[in-house]
Write a protein that holds these residues in place. Structure first.
Motif, mmCIF file in Angstrom:
data_model
loop_
_atom_site.group_PDB
_atom_site.id
_atom_site.type_symbol
_atom_site.label_atom_id
_atom_site.label_comp_id
_atom_site.label_asym_id
_atom_site.label_seq_id
_atom_site.Cartn_x
_atom_site.Cartn_y
_atom_site.Cartn_z
ATOM 1 N N VAL A 1 0.858 -1.194 0.000
ATOM 2 C CA VAL A 1 0.000 0.000 0.000
ATOM 3 C C VAL A 1 0.891 1.240 0.000
ATOM 4 C CG1 VAL A 1 -1.859 1.201 1.212
ATOM 5 C CG2 VAL A 1 -1.645 -1.272 1.419
ATOM 6 N N LYS A 2 0.472 2.260 -0.764
ATOM 7 C CA LYS A 2 1.202 3.527 -0.716
ATOM 8 C C LYS A 2 0.661 4.346 0.451
ATOM 9 C CE LYS A 2 2.305 7.670 -3.377
ATOM 10 N NZ LYS A 2 2.173 8.380 -4.645
ATOM 11 N N GLU A 3 1.543 4.767 1.335
ATOM 12 C CA GLU A 3 1.108 5.566 2.485
ATOM 13 C C GLU A 3 1.975 6.810 2.602
ATOM 14 O OE1 GLU A 3 1.007 2.988 5.918
ATOM 15 O OE2 GLU A 3 -0.565 1.733 5.057
ATOM 16 N N TYR A 4 1.586 7.728 3.505
ATOM 17 C CA TYR A 4 2.318 9.001 3.671
ATOM 18 C C TYR A 4 2.775 9.156 5.117
ATOM 19 C CZ TYR A 4 0.515 10.271 -0.885
ATOM 20 O OH TYR A 4 0.237 10.290 -2.224
ATOM 21 N N ASP A 5 3.980 9.722 5.301
ATOM 22 C CA ASP A 5 4.444 9.970 6.667
ATOM 23 C C ASP A 5 3.936 11.324 7.147
ATOM 24 O OD1 ASP A 5 5.999 11.907 5.525
ATOM 25 O OD2 ASP A 5 7.905 10.861 5.764
ATOM 26 N N GLU A 6 4.400 11.736 8.327
ATOM 27 C CA GLU A 6 3.886 12.978 8.919
ATOM 28 C C GLU A 6 4.300 14.217 8.133
ATOM 29 O OE1 GLU A 6 7.737 11.966 11.089
ATOM 30 O OE2 GLU A 6 6.083 10.912 10.180
ATOM 31 N N HIS A 7 5.348 14.074 7.268
ATOM 32 C CA HIS A 7 5.760 15.215 6.431
ATOM 33 C C HIS A 7 5.140 15.135 5.031
ATOM 34 C CE1 HIS A 7 8.566 16.274 9.544
ATOM 35 N NE2 HIS A 7 9.144 15.080 9.486
ATOM 36 N N ASN A 8 4.122 14.348 4.936
ATOM 37 C CA ASN A 8 3.436 14.192 3.649
ATOM 38 C C ASN A 8 4.310 13.547 2.586
ATOM 39 O OD1 ASN A 8 0.765 14.682 3.515
ATOM 40 N ND2 ASN A 8 0.981 16.913 3.324
ATOM 41 N N ARG A 9 5.291 12.770 3.017
ATOM 42 C CA ARG A 9 6.149 12.080 2.053
ATOM 43 C C ARG A 9 5.664 10.641 1.896
ATOM 44 N NH1 ARG A 9 11.860 13.731 4.673
ATOM 45 N NH2 ARG A 9 10.958 12.355 6.240
ATOM 46 N N SER A 10 5.631 10.169 0.687
ATOM 47 C CA SER A 10 5.044 8.850 0.439
ATOM 48 C C SER A 10 6.061 7.723 0.647
ATOM 49 C CB SER A 10 4.511 8.791 -0.988
ATOM 50 O OG SER A 10 5.511 9.226 -1.871
ATOM 51 N N PHE A 11 5.558 6.566 0.987
ATOM 52 C CA PHE A 11 6.413 5.371 1.103
ATOM 53 C C PHE A 11 5.567 4.132 0.813
ATOM 54 C CE2 PHE A 11 4.628 6.122 5.286
ATOM 55 C CZ PHE A 11 4.253 4.860 5.731
ATOM 56 N N ILE A 12 6.282 2.993 0.604
ATOM 57 C CA ILE A 12 5.569 1.735 0.343
ATOM 58 C C ILE A 12 5.428 1.002 1.671
ATOM 59 C CG2 ILE A 12 5.578 -0.452 -0.920
ATOM 60 C CD1 ILE A 12 7.767 0.792 -2.692
ATOM 61 N N HIS A 13 4.233 0.641 1.971
ATOM 62 C CA HIS A 13 4.011 -0.179 3.154
ATOM 63 C C HIS A 13 3.725 -1.597 2.664
ATOM 64 C CE1 HIS A 13 2.325 -0.285 7.502
ATOM 65 N NE2 HIS A 13 3.004 -1.371 7.200
ATOM 66 N N LEU A 14 4.687 -2.481 2.936
ATOM 67 C CA LEU A 14 4.561 -3.849 2.447
ATOM 68 C C LEU A 14 4.145 -4.766 3.593
ATOM 69 C CD1 LEU A 14 5.098 -5.587 -0.116
ATOM 70 C CD2 LEU A 14 7.377 -5.988 0.769
ATOM 71 N N TYR A 15 2.992 -5.385 3.410
ATOM 72 C CA TYR A 15 2.501 -6.336 4.409
ATOM 73 C C TYR A 15 2.869 -7.732 3.921
ATOM 74 C CZ TYR A 15 -0.353 -2.516 6.276
ATOM 75 O OH TYR A 15 -0.769 -1.341 6.838
ATOM 76 N N VAL A 16 3.632 -8.456 4.743
ATOM 77 C CA VAL A 16 4.057 -9.782 4.296
ATOM 78 C C VAL A 16 3.634 -10.856 5.282
ATOM 79 C CG1 VAL A 16 6.039 -8.943 2.992
ATOM 80 C CG2 VAL A 16 6.327 -9.545 5.388
ATOM 81 N N GLU A 17 3.405 -12.020 4.738
ATOM 82 C CA GLU A 17 3.185 -13.208 5.563
ATOM 83 C C GLU A 17 4.391 -14.096 5.349
ATOM 84 O OE1 GLU A 17 -1.558 -14.086 5.340
ATOM 85 O OE2 GLU A 17 -0.200 -15.810 5.322
ATOM 86 N N ALA A 18 5.095 -14.362 6.419
ATOM 87 C CA ALA A 18 6.303 -15.168 6.268
ATOM 88 C C ALA A 18 5.976 -16.633 6.526
ATOM 89 C CB ALA A 18 7.363 -14.698 7.249
ATOM 90 N N GLY A 19 6.847 -17.474 6.062
ATOM 91 C CA GLY A 19 6.685 -18.900 6.321
ATOM 92 C C GLY A 19 6.898 -19.168 7.808
ATOM 93 N N ALA A 20 6.474 -20.291 8.261
ATOM 94 C CA ALA A 20 6.422 -20.581 9.697
ATOM 95 C C ALA A 20 7.756 -20.378 10.398
ATOM 96 C CB ALA A 20 5.926 -22.004 9.909
ATOM 97 N N LYS A 21 8.851 -20.717 9.746
ATOM 98 C CA LYS A 21 10.118 -20.666 10.472
ATOM 99 C C LYS A 21 10.688 -19.251 10.571
ATOM 100 C CE LYS A 21 13.045 -21.646 6.528
ATOM 101 N NZ LYS A 21 14.062 -22.441 5.937
ATOM 102 N N ASP A 22 10.201 -18.323 9.770
ATOM 103 C CA ASP A 22 10.784 -16.985 9.773
ATOM 104 C C ASP A 22 9.980 -15.952 10.545
ATOM 105 O OD1 ASP A 22 12.948 -17.702 8.359
ATOM 106 O OD2 ASP A 22 12.009 -17.349 6.411
ATOM 107 N N VAL A 23 8.942 -16.354 11.208
ATOM 108 C CA VAL A 23 8.050 -15.385 11.829
ATOM 109 C C VAL A 23 8.475 -15.058 13.255
ATOM 110 C CG1 VAL A 23 6.093 -16.073 10.432
ATOM 111 C CG2 VAL A 23 6.503 -17.192 12.608
#
Lengths: 864, 537
Positions: free
Chosen positions: B432-454
């Motif tokens: 998702v594209k989101e914005y920080d408090e200075h109105n600057r955009s960034f990518i917010h990546l939501y990931v589901e990791a495999g069982a051993k890496d969580v």
């Protein structure tokens, strides 16, 4: 008077007078920014010169006041000249102008505060020269503390003017033809005059005024001679003429006064003097006045003169002219004479009213293949605008954003600078395109006004000429086929015979075979279309080698000058074959079919005059018709003798016998395939022949219907025997096959050109009055009469004959069925006629049936 | 005649009419221009290989027929011809090939051909932009042609590079640094030298990405107050005076020096994805309302704001514009086989968002090309200013792309490639594209990791580090975001294993991977909260 004295007084007087006159001229002229600025220079010069003069004359309030006014004038002149020059050179900068205004204001303040000149003394000395006593006037100035800075300031301003003028004079190069150079020279002379003024020995004379005067003269010369400011005088001509008249009158008065002085003492000379003076006026002054007027026009109003001349000539030339070429030529000449463009193009709307093409140009070597489409933004622009369109407007106006690159490039390649609409009755009938002027100057507003005027006046003339040409063309053109008409044919034939002398002239007479039947079958509209197509074929083949005319309904005549018989025959054959190809080889049986018979005759070999040529070509075509149509016959004396021997009646017999043989062959074929059909066709032919007589048709028509009846089911040859003889009910597929027999009949018959006259009837014998029949679904009277007759006879015989799937109905029942079918299956009037004819015995059904049986028994019977 | 000559010889209203006259058009007149130029393009297009590809052997007779026959296209439809620069397959001979980034990885760049006519059109439209930048009233502008302009643009073969050359052709504008020098410098050095020269000589005009303009202003106080690189002897007296005045102002205001304290700009031109959110800030920092323009490699410069700088107006002669309403776009995102409906300029509704579809005029290569840019139609006209054409605002890229500060465009392919290269055990994700408090955009990546890496913070950091490395590898512009603008463009959140599966089971559909709707993200967050709270970072 001493020369120095004359100089002392005359220079400012003449200068002041000239400035005032110039001011007057300019004030009454159309003014642009440059003229307004030059007028301010003149105004300052007037202040300077008038103050100088008034100072010399010691007018109240005295020399010091007028001296300060004179200095103020000098400051004004330098400042306004600076503004004029920078503006004219295109180097105006607001910040610098403000700086100079400030410095000029400082100079004026110094002057009026008396810090430059504090005192002016007038010293008068009486001197004697050559025994005459003169009064010499000198001025002695006492300079104030700021005199030097003020003069330095003025020196700086004048130097700045010179620098700018020089710089831009060099930069402009040839583009302004040294216009500004004159201004630069003028400014230099003025500067020299001003600075000479500071040298006491010279300064006592008005050298500064002289310098300024020369400067003003040079600017004025630049204006007039180089058209620097493109003046457009409105009322100044009157003033110039008045001055001219005044000068000549003054001369005249001086002559009179001197003459009276000389001869006045002698009373006896008075009558002679009066006569002499009257003659002098008549002989010398009047022509002199006219000559002067003409010279003034040519010199001062060079452009205007050319314009007026061009307009006058053009108006005269188009007023009584209806020749489009001449009008266009005159328009081009008028534009060239008045405005000197490098090239002029006249674009006129095409006849198809879509595009605008080049009609005329200013050069015979320059006729670009260039068109403006109706959707071009230029055309749209002129829908709403009557004034000219400049190249810069094409860049700046929104509408032209829609211009295609190709269109833009075409206009650009042609170097078109201005486009003028030629509009008549609010419709754009053409355009006038001008490239840049020969002197590379731009078109001014007045030029555009003149062009718009020329465009408007030529529009009416062009429109009239076009209408006239159209009327002329319509008078000699066949409106349907757009080839020449009968009237023009005779005219052209006579002209050609006369003009060709002993050269050859071939005449082709082209007659469409059975065109009346074509019309009956397909209707008038299709007939007209066919004529248009045929005309197009002939025109396409003949091209510019001959004259194509519609001689009568379906007959065309082609005059082929310088074509011998052989070449004419080749052309004729080409036409005939092309018509046959176009109309006779259609796969779809319902398509049209047409052929042509052509007669060819050539003058002077076999015809000695126009009438003979026409008659013999006609005879040749007649022979072609008699020989089976769709052929070309060249007239030779033997053709005539053969024709004489055959004569009309015998030729018909020959044709008939030829057709009879064909019909015999075809019916024999039917008989071999399906004996019932053979008998049926014979009976139907008998019924329909009697019925057609009852309708009142002529013999040839009856004969045609009979032939059609004999052949109407010839297509059944192509139907499988098992279907023809099937005893049960036909399935849909089988019915379709049976129904196709009509098309098959036509397929067979259309390959026999001499029999194609039966096609309409054969094709229509299964059509129904209510439009539900086949194959074309025609209804009512759109079905050919022959077809309608055939339909009744066919149905009647089918009902009264034994069929494999049923026994025959008796006549009464069959007639009832026909009665029921009136207005549905059958033409009600014809059905009534048929019923009446059967009932009253006119149609003897029993006899016809017996005849048929007899014929079947004897296997075949002869028809003719 | 060059614009500079016109400025000398013509009246201002004549120059305005020539370059900015299109603001007088009615929608009907605008459409007539579009229609006619499109017919020209159809004619050119029908004669080339590309045309045969999209026209399917049938030349459309009208724009309606053209829209009916030709499918909506994207760069892949042209890639074989354009990336190989096969000029013979194009509707007209190109004069230049303009380049931009594409997807990274195996498709790093895309190129677009520019014909001579397109460049002429671009030239006119660029001149309109320069004029409008110095205007705040219809028909009035203060451009003299001798201004000093900060060169804040990417050089050729990027689009901004050609605009700089077009401006330099028409006007004796002094670029800081000069074009020759600027084109040899990197982005950072170019900006540094430009500002140094600007400090010495003054600046009248500035054109750059909104994100860059904003960043520059942010760092301005530090750079100018340190004075390290500024030689007072090299500044003009006027600038020395201004610097002094700016220093006093900043002290009074108790804030760092802002660009507006130093310079009185005549015009400021900005563009890029974040313009809408940054414009006010830019105006505050620079003291002049920025003129936003809208340009792209495929469509060229196609829109500018008016003198009021309150909305973009499209140029009538650059492209044919079609618009996909957001609702149609959503349908298409959910079902890629669905063909969204398009509408023309005179069929829009104010207040709606649209994806822009363009067809080049004047021999350009693209037809019915989905630009992926989302525009909002602000109003159908500006009655107050007498503008009868619709006004737009550039919202963002369409949801399938995440554009950060106008520098980079991250697509699903880019993220997938990065994840694959990283060899991390990420089983599912969405971004998702989101914005920080200075109105600057960034990518917010939501990931589901495999069982051993969580289940550990270390894992999250590792994921971020790994992905950042591979993003930089795949997309070089990604690197610039951090180094040039100070933006940390990637934020990672780890979802409890099975979150997306739960979403699917609950709602019966998979969540969209790129920019899913705001409400879908809320639902995911709810699932995450209702699961193991410790798993949520």
């Amino acid at each position: 008077m001493l020369l120095s004295q004359a100089f002392f007084w005359m220079v400012p007087i003449v200068a002041l007078f000239s400035y005032c006159m110039l001011m007057l001229f300019f004030s009454m002229s159309q003014k642009d920014k440059h003229i307004k600025l030059f007028m301010s220079v003149l105004g300052a010069l007037i202040i300077w010169t008038a103050s100088s003069l008034l100072m010399k004359m010691e007018v109240y309030p005295g020399g010091l006041f007028w001296n300060r006014m004179m200095v103020a004038g000098m400051v004004f002149v330098t400042f306004s000249l600076y503004i004029f020059v920078v503006n004219f050179a295109g180097a105006f900068q607001l910040s610098k102008a403000i700086q100079w205004s400030f410095l000029a204001a400082v100079a004026l303040t110094i002057n009026f505060m008396g810090l430059a000149i504090t005192k002016v003394e007038v010293v008068k000395n009486e001197i004697m020269i050559n025994g005459y006593q003169y009064l010499a006037v000198d001025f002695h100035y006492t300079l104030g503390p700021l005199a030097l800075p003020m003069y330095l300031l003025m020196f700086t301003m004048v130097t700045a003017i010179l620098v700018i003028a020089k710089k831009h004079s060099d930069e402009q190069g040839n583009s302004k033809e040294g216009q500004i150079r004159l201004v630069a020279i003028g400014a230099l002379i003025m500067a020299i005059g001003v600075f000479l003024n500071f040298i006491p020995a010279v300064g006592k004379y008005p050298v500064d005024i002289l310098g300024c005067f020369i400067n003003a003269i040079l600017i004025t010369i630049a204006i007039f001679k180089n058209r620097m400011l493109e003046l457009r005088f409105m009322a100044t001509r009157a003033i110039i003429y008045s001055i001219l008249a005044l000068m000549i009158t003054t001369g005249y008065v001086m002559v009179v006064i001197n003459a009276e002085k000389y001869w006045g003492a002698q009373a006896s000379a008075t009558p002679f003097l009066t006569i002499f003076l009257a003659l002098l006026i008549a002989i010398v002054f009047q022509p002199l006045y006219r000559l002067s007027g003409s010279m003034v026009d040519r010199f001062f109003y060079k452009t205007d003169y050319a314009r007026r001349q061009a307009l006058r000539d053009f108006s005269v030339s188009i007023s009584n002219n209806l020749d489009l070429d001449i009008i266009a030529k005159n328009l081009v000449e008028a534009v060239q004479y008045a405005l000197h463009p490098k090239d002029v193009l006249i674009m006129l709307k095409d006849k198809n009213k879509e595009n605008y093409s080049v009609f005329a140009t200013s050069s015979q070597l320059f006729k670009p293949d260039f068109q403006i489409q109706a959707e071009n933004p230029i055309v749209k622009w002129f829908m709403n605008n009557d004034a000219g369109l400049s190249r810069s407007e094409m860049h700046s106006q929104n509408l032209f954003k829609a211009m295609w690159e190709k269109e833009r490039k075409e206009i650009s390649d042609l170097n078109v600078d201005v486009i003028i609409p030629i509009k008549s009755r609010y419709s754009l009938i053409g355009m006038l395109m001008l490239t840049r002027k020969k002197d590379n100057t731009a078109y001014m507003l007045d030029d555009l006004d003149l062009l718009t005027y020329l465009g408007t006046s030529s529009a009416v003339a062009i429109d009239n000429a076009r209408l006239f040409a159209q009327a002329q063309s319509e008078a000699i053109t066949d409106s349907l086929t757009q080839v020449y008409n009968h009237r023009y044919f005779h005219k052209a034939l006579a002209e050609q015979v006369e003009s060709l002398g002993s050269a050859e002239l071939s005449l082709l007479m082209i007659d469409l075979d059975l065109f009346k039947l074509f019309n009956d079958l397909y209707g008038q509209y299709e007939g007209d279309k066919a004529l248009i197509e045929v005309a197009a074929i002939i025109k396409g083949i003949v091209g510019a080698n001959g004259i194509v005319c519609r001689y009568s309904g379906e007959e065309f005549a082609v005059l082929l000058p310088n074509h011998d018989t052989h070449r004419a025959y080749q052309v004729a054959e080409k036409i005939r074959i092309e018509i046959q190809k176009r109309f006779f080889n259609m796969n779809d049986v319902t398509q049209r079919f047409l052929t042509a018979s052509v007669g060819v005759c050539t003058y002077p070999h076999v015809a000695s005059n126009a009438l003979e040529l026409l008659k013999r070509a006609d005879l040749a075509i007649y022979v072609a018709k008699n020989n089976g149509k769709n052929q070309t016959v060249v007239y030779t004396p033997s053709v005539e003798s053969d024709n004489d021997s055959q004569h009309l009646g015998s030729s018909k017999i020959v044709e008939k016998s030829a057709n009879a043989a064909t019909i015999y062959a075809l019916t024999a074929a039917i008989d071999a395939k399906d004996h019932y059909t053979f008998g049926h066709s014979q009976r139907v032919a008998d019924y329909v022949t009697i019925m057609a007589s009852g309708v009142g048709l002529d013999k040839s028509h009856i004969s045609m219907i009979r032939d059609a009846a004999l052949l109407h089911d010839v297509g059944k040859i192509g139907i499988p025997e098992n279907i023809l003889t099937k005893t049960g009910i036909l399935c849909d597929e089988e019915r379709d096959i049976v129904n196709r027999h009509v098309e098959m009949s036509i397929t067979i018959i259309k390959h026999l050109p001499s029999l194609n006259y039966v096609i309409p009837a054969v094709l229509a014998h299964h059509e129904r009055w209510d439009g539900k029949g086949y194959p074309r679904g025609l209804a009512g009277e759109n079905i050919p009469l022959s077809g309608r007759c055939l339909a009744i006879a066919d149905a009647f015989d089918a009902m009264t004959s034994n069929r494999p799937y049923r026994l025959s109905l008796n006549v009464g029942i069959a007639l009832n069925e026909i009665e029921k079918g009136r207005g549905k299956q059958f033409d009600p009037l014809l059905a009534n006629l048929f019923i009446r004819m059967v009932r009253d015995g006119t149609i003897d059904v029993e006899r016809i049936m017996n005849m048929s049986r007899y014929s079947e028994a004897s296997n075949m019977r002869a028809y003719y | 005649m060059l614009l500079y000559d016109k400025l000398q010889k013509m009246k201002n209203h004549e120059i305005w009419q020539e370059y900015c006259g299109f603001f007088d058009l009615s929608v009907e007149e605008f459409m007539q221009i579009q229609d006619r130029l499109m017919l020209e393009q159809i004619d050119l297009y029908s004669k080339c290989e590309l045309g045969q590809r999209f026209f399917k052997g049938r030349k459309p007779e009208s724009v309606e027929e053209f829209r009916r026959i030709v499918p909506l296209t994207n760069y892949r439809d042209y890639a074989d011809i354009l990336l190989s620069k096969v000029e013979s397959a194009l509707p007209a001979k190109p004069l230049l090939w303009i380049e931009t980034t594409w997807e990274g990885g195996i498709n790093p760049i895309k190129v677009a051909p520019y014909t001579e006519s397109m460049i002429e059109c671009l030239r006119n439209n660029c001149m309109a932009v320069v004029i409008l930048a110095t205007s705040n009233k219809r028909g009035h502008f203060s451009l003299t042609g001798k201004e000093k302009m900060l060169y804040g643009m990417a050089p050729l073969p990027y689009l901004t590079g050609i605009t700089a050359h077009l401006i330099a052709d028409e006007l004796p504008i002094k670029f800081l640094p000069s074009l020759d020098e600027a084109e040899k410098m990197g982005f950072r050095e170019r900006n540094k030298v430009g500002f140094k020269l600007g400090m010495q000589k003054g600046v009248d005009l500035f054109f750059g990405l909104s994100s860059v303009i904003n960043k520059v202003a942010g760092e301005f106080g530090t750079a100018s107050s340190s004075g390290g690189s500024l030689n007072i002897l090299k500044t003009t007296p006027v600038m020395t005076y201004r610097l002094g005045k700016a220093w006093i102002k900043s002290k009074q205001r108790k804030t760092p020096i802002m660009p507006k304290d130093i310079w009185k700009l005549k015009g400021l031109v900005c563009s890029g994805t974040d313009s809408a959110s940054l414009k006010k800030k830019i105006e505050h920092q620079w003291g002049v309302r920025p003129l936003e323009i809208f340009a792209g490699t495929e469509p060229t410069c196609i829109a500018t704001e008016t003198w009021k700088k309150n909305g973009l107006v499209l140029f009538p002669d650059a492209c044919l514009y079609e618009f996909i309403p957001k609702i149609e776009l959503e349908k298409n995102l959910d079902n890629p086989n669905y063909t969204p409906k398009t509408y023309l300029l005179d069929e829009l509704l104010a207040g709606n968002e649209y994806e822009l579809v363009i067809s080049n005029f004047k021999g350009g290569a693209f037809v019915r090309y989905r630009t992926g840019d989302m525009l909002e139609c602000l109003a159908m006209c500006d009655e107050e200013e007498g503008v009868q054409l619709p006004l737009f605002s550039f919202i963002d890229r369409e949801p399938r792309f995440i554009d950060i500060a106008g520098f980079t465009r991250i697509s699903e392919t880019t993220i997938s490639e990065a994840l694959e290269l990283s060899k991390l055990n990420v089983t599912d994700w969405f971004a998702v594209k989101e914005y920080d408090e200075h109105n600057r955009s960034f990518i917010h990546l939501y990931v589901e990791a495999g069982a051993k890496d969580v289940k550990s913070v270390v894992t999250k950091e590792i994921i971020k580090e790994h992905l950042s490395i591979y993003f930089r590898y795949i997309d070089p512009d990604f690197q610039n975001l951090k180094s040039l603008l100070g933006i940390d463009p990637l934020e990672i959140s780890i979802m409890p294993t099975g979150t997306l599966e739960r979403y699917y089971k609950t709602f019966g559909s998979r969540i969209r991977r790129m920019n899913p709707s705001h409400f879908d993200v809320i639902e995911i967050l709810k699932f995450m909260r209702s699961g193991n709270k410790e798993e949520v970072s």
